[in-house]
Design an enzyme around this catalytic site. Structure first.
Site, PDB file in Angstrom:
ATOM      1  N   ARG A   1      47.818  48.093  27.792  1.00 38.78           N
ATOM      2  CA  ARG A   1      46.714  49.059  27.946  1.00 38.78           C
ATOM      3  C   ARG A   1      47.124  50.202  28.866  1.00 38.78           C
ATOM      4  NH1 ARG A   1      42.367  45.606  30.471  1.00 38.78           N
ATOM      5  NH2 ARG A   1      41.312  47.591  30.678  1.00 38.78           N
TER       6      ARG A   1
ATOM      7  N   LYS B   1      40.024  36.207  34.603  1.00 40.98           N
ATOM      8  CA  LYS B   1      40.688  35.735  35.819  1.00 40.98           C
ATOM      9  C   LYS B   1      39.699  35.050  36.760  1.00 40.98           C
ATOM     10  CE  LYS B   1      42.389  39.842  35.902  1.00 40.98           C
ATOM     11  NZ  LYS B   1      42.970  41.140  36.114  1.00 40.98           N
TER      12      LYS B   1
ATOM     13  N   SER C   1      39.012  41.355  31.031  1.00 40.45           N
ATOM     14  CA  SER C   1      40.183  41.203  31.897  1.00 40.45           C
ATOM     15  C   SER C   1      39.756  40.620  33.246  1.00 40.45           C
ATOM     16  CB  SER C   1      40.849  42.580  32.064  1.00 40.45           C
ATOM     17  OG  SER C   1      41.731  42.598  33.142  1.00 40.45           O
TER      18      SER C   1
ATOM     19  N   ASP D   1      46.194  38.211  29.902  1.00 39.13           N
ATOM     20  CA  ASP D   1      45.655  39.424  30.535  1.00 39.13           C
ATOM     21  C   ASP D   1      46.782  40.272  31.100  1.00 39.13           C
ATOM     22  OD1 ASP D   1      43.568  41.151  31.752  1.00 39.13           O
ATOM     23  OD2 ASP D   1      44.566  40.471  33.583  1.00 39.13           O
TER      24      ASP D   1
ATOM     25  N   HIS E   1      34.094  39.133  43.777  1.00 43.30           N
ATOM     26  CA  HIS E   1      35.137  40.015  43.258  1.00 43.30           C
ATOM     27  C   HIS E   1      34.703  41.460  43.442  1.00 43.30           C
ATOM     28  CE1 HIS E   1      38.410  41.401  40.719  1.00 43.30           C
ATOM     29  NE2 HIS E   1      37.548  42.228  40.174  1.00 43.30           N
TER      30      HIS E   1
HETATM   31  N1  URA Z   1      40.864  45.232  36.972  1.00 39.77           N
HETATM   32  C1  URA Z   1      41.310  44.264  36.127  1.00 39.77           C
HETATM   33  O1  URA Z   1      41.633  43.159  36.536  1.00 39.77           O
HETATM   34  N2  URA Z   1      41.388  44.569  34.814  1.00 39.77           N
HETATM   35  C2  URA Z   1      41.031  45.774  34.304  1.00 39.77           C
HETATM   36  O2  URA Z   1      41.099  45.966  33.119  1.00 39.77           O
HETATM   37  C3  URA Z   1      40.567  46.750  35.193  1.00 39.77           C
HETATM   38  C4  URA Z   1      40.497  46.451  36.540  1.00 39.77           C
END
Ligand code: URA
Length: 432
Positions: free
Chosen positions: A168, A187, A183, A161, A82
């Site tokens: 947010r 995922k 977050s 999320d 990632h």
């Molecule tokens: N990328 C994400 O998936 N979440 C965040 O909060 C910031 C960057």
């Protein structure tokens, strides 16, 4: 339990329990905890922070708000990577085929780009016919047969999320390290891999502007992953210039193909080898990082990694002729050269500005759902610490419109030229 008591507890700087966090996130997902209460809690977290354990519970609660991919039918160690988002970041297109060609199972779900950062799915769709939506069953079957699948999200991963991020975004709480970490990790964990390598970008074009904050974020994500039983590595990398030379979808796919042919830009090749080597180590296909890099370089020299990319494209319905003959990719109608206005050395290339210029050309989206022009983008002719003379080309714009005055100006301002070279290092830190 009441949402208000949980908000007050965090507001007062106390540590929340697993049950309290689960109650809050479950209620928020179901709609029994309101948006204004979730906004208040995220603001309290922004100011008070979270312990590693609280952040782990938050990640797990978000993760279990939706589907969790079951990759147990895939034989061997499943790996994933990632990136926290960069400009010119086409790493997955190279790392995936590289490790898969060594028998490491690369099972990855990617996202789309938004704003100045590109997304792997948009790059893959620059390859005619490539299908990003395959079902979970086919995903598992493909990874078992050719060692790799690169797809969009299947099922409903971490819906909490999505809801929380939208809040947010409009309440000033995006920039909270535990919220970012949970977050991203929710995922990643929902995607089911056993080993994960995180590329945490640092610099003007990244979420984390300095090494100190990036270290905090990377350490927290590594700890959350380990608490959930995963083999974790985080690499802090410099985003004080775009990665490689190409920014824009087809242009980046071509650069990835060149890299798999052994002709990639040095910074991009080095980063791909570093990320891939950590995944090879996690999958126990080598016992040292140097041995892993040596094996990976062999897969470039003997073209096995390139053949794996071609096999991936073919398996997902794409035309593999484009991988073997990248000159087939459609080109933009016009090119414009941006020239240096002074002599010296390149000291900085504002990745954010380059990403924005590429987006304005049509390579990215300014809002969800915008169409993308795969052929447009920017190719840098100079990188940080290159010598430059007045009048030399700094970058080439590939456009499908004749008026690119604004983009040219952005590019010109993105390049800083100074009298001497600067300290610049791509890989800043490894956290395990
Ligand atoms: N990328 C994400 O998936 N979440 C965040 O909060 C910031 C960057």
């Amino acid at each position: 339990m009441r949402a208000i008591d949980i908000i007050i507890k965090k507001r007062d700087g106390l540590e929340l329990t697993k049950e309290e966090i689960e109650f809050f996130i479950h209620g928020f997902t179901e709609g029994t905890v309101d948006n204004y209460q979730a906004s208040a809690l995220t603001m309290a977290i922004y100011f008070r922070g979270m312990t590693d354990l609280e952040a782990t519970y938050l990640t797990e609660s978000i993760l279990h708000s939706g589907d969790v991919l079951d990759l147990s039918a895939i034989h061997g160690v499943k790996v994933d990577k990632h990136s926290t988002g960069g400009v010119g970041d086409k790493t997955s297109l190279v790392v995936g085929p590289l490790v898969a060609s060594l028998g490491v199972k690369f099972a990855k779900m990617s996202g789309r780009g938004l704003g100045h950062t590109g997304g792997t799915l948009d790059k893959l769709e620059a390859i005619p016919g490539y299908n990003i939506s395959i079902c979970e069953e086919d995903f598992v079957r493909q990874v078992n047969s050719i060692g790799i699948a690169l797809v969009g999200q299947t099922g409903q991963l971490a819906p909490a999320d999505k809801k929380l991020y939208a809040l947010r975004d409009v309440t000033g709480t995006v920039e909270s390290i535990p919220l970012i970490a949970s977050s991203i990790m929710s995922k990643k964990l929902a995607s089911g891999a056993d080993a994960i390598c995180l590329d945490v970008k640092v610099g003007s074009g990244a979420f984390m502007k300095n090494v100190e904050d990036a270290t905090k974020l990377a350490t927290l994500m590594v700890n959350i992953g380990k608490n959930c039983g995963k083999d974790m590595t985080a690499i802090l990398t410099n985003m004080d210039e775009p990665l490689g030379l190409a920014v824009g979808n087809s242009l980046e796919v071509i650069e990835a193909i060149n890299t798999l042919n052994g002709n990639g830009p040095k910074d991009f090749t080095d980063l791909c080898l570093e990320v891939a080597a950590h995944l090879v180590l996690s999958a126990k296909k080598a016992s040292t990082l140097d041995e892993a890099k040596k094996l990976l370089l062999e897969q470039i020299e003997n073209k096995k990694a390139l053949e794996t990319l071609a096999a991936l494209v073919e398996a997902q319905g794409g035309d593999k002729a484009y991988i073997l003959n990248p000159e087939m990719f459609p080109k933009a109608n016009y090119t414009f050269e941006v020239k240096a206005q002074a002599d010296g050395y390149i000291s900085h290339i504002d990745a954010l500005a380059i990403g924005n210029a590429a987006m304005m050309l049509g390579a990215g989206r300014s809002k969800i759902g915008d169409a993308i022009d795969h052929s447009v983008g920017i190719v840098l002719n100079k990188k940080v610490n290159d010598k430059v003379c007045r009048g030399e080309t700094l970058a080439i714009l590939h456009a499908n419109k004749e008026d690119v005055v604004e983009e040219e100006q952005l590019l010109l301002e993105a390049f800083c030229i100074s009298k001497s070279q600067v300290d610049s290092q791509l890989i800043l830190k490894i956290i395990k």
